[in-house]
Structure formats: structure tokens, C-alpha cells
Enzyme design. Sequence first.
Site, PDB file in Angstrom:
ATOM      1  CB  ALA A 107      -3.779  -0.791  12.331  1.00  7.07           C
TER       2      ALA A 107
ATOM      3  CG  HIS B 211      21.024   6.712  15.380  1.00  7.03           C
ATOM      4  ND1 HIS B 211      20.866   6.465  16.762  1.00  7.03           N
ATOM      5  CD2 HIS B 211      20.095   7.039  14.944  1.00  7.03           C
ATOM      6  CE1 HIS B 211      19.356   6.826  17.058  1.00  7.03           C
ATOM      7  NE2 HIS B 211      18.904   6.811  15.725  1.00  7.03           N
TER       8      HIS B 211
ATOM      9  CG  ASN C 105      -2.103   0.733   0.978  1.00 12.99           C
ATOM     10  OD1 ASN C 105      -2.206   1.623   0.587  1.00 12.99           O
ATOM     11  ND2 ASN C 105      -3.481   0.196   1.243  1.00 12.99           N
TER      12      ASN C 105
ATOM     13  NE  ARG D  99      -9.033 -13.794  17.216  1.00 11.65           N
ATOM     14  CZ  ARG D  99      -9.149 -14.480  16.012  1.00 11.65           C
ATOM     15  NH1 ARG D  99      -9.325 -15.676  15.883  1.00 11.65           N
ATOM     16  NH2 ARG D  99      -9.909 -13.654  15.011  1.00 11.65           N
TER      17      ARG D  99
END
Length: 170
Positions: free
Chosen positions: A145, A99, A67, A168
Site C-alpha cells: 500500500a 508534461h 477496486n 523479500r
Amino acid sequence: MASTNRLHGRGLRIFQPVHAIGQGKIKIGSNVVIGVLQSPGYLSDSCHIEARTEIAEIIIGDDTFVNNAFTAIAETTKIEIGCRCLIGPRVTVFDSDFHGLQVADRMNANATIQKPVKIGDDVFIGAGAFILKGVSIGSGTVIGAGAVVVSDIPEAVIAAGNPARILRAL
């Protein structure tokens, strides 16, 4: 397209600007789609795929959908994304911290740690997730998300949160 590295793949479809850069290898499988017309960031963002050094490698497997506003940076190792994956908008995958973490090491390029990332086949990664160095995600897994994945996730589970944890089995 401000690219120094060419994207090739049989049936590759690109619907958003892609910065494919770096001295390493970027390998794209068959029928990969980069960018989604009906998704956030389509007109206002770009994808960044960078195999930074000569030994770095990024592989995106067959039939994977990437996406908008996707970022993958391999500094010195490999980022491997399996076949038939669905990657949401604003997903970020890094093989390095880029870094040192200690104050004295933050400007010391030799203090960085790089570890490869492997994302299995049929993985669904939700919008805004971060997949960080050294992580392996098993096939068939769903990453929620906004998740921050800092350790391995087995196959066929749902994982979410910061840090991501298994919610789960599927």
C-alpha cells in the site's frame, strides 16, 4: 457514466461509476470486476480508465478485481494488467509524465516521455499505490500500500516504499 469508450468483457461486473474515455482501445478480459461494495470510495468516487490517443491501449486480463477509485491513463503506449490480479482502492497507473519535467518544457507537449507498463498475472497491488511509466511487475508479486513503483519489480516478491524496493521473496 460519462464515457466515450465502451467497456466490454464476458462476465464483466461493474459496481462503481467508470469513466472509460479516449480514442484508443480498452480491452477487458472475462470475469473482470470493477468496483467493490465493501471498500473505501464506493459511494463517493469513480474509476477512470483512459486510452488517450488512437495508438494507446489498456488491457485488463481475465478474472482481475479492480477496486474503487482506480485510475489508468495510457497516453500513447500500452498499459497491460495480467490475469487474476487484485488491485486495491485508489491505485494509479500512468504510462507518461504528461508534461516535460524541466521548467521550460512543462507546457511543451512534445517534451513528454511515454513508456508502456506491464503488470504480470496474479499481482496484488495495495491501496494507494502508484505504478509509473516504463515499469514491469513480475507475476505473483505483491506491491505494498502506498508504494511508488518507478522501476521494474521481479516476479514473486514483496515490494513497498517510495520508491518501491524489494522487501523479500515470496
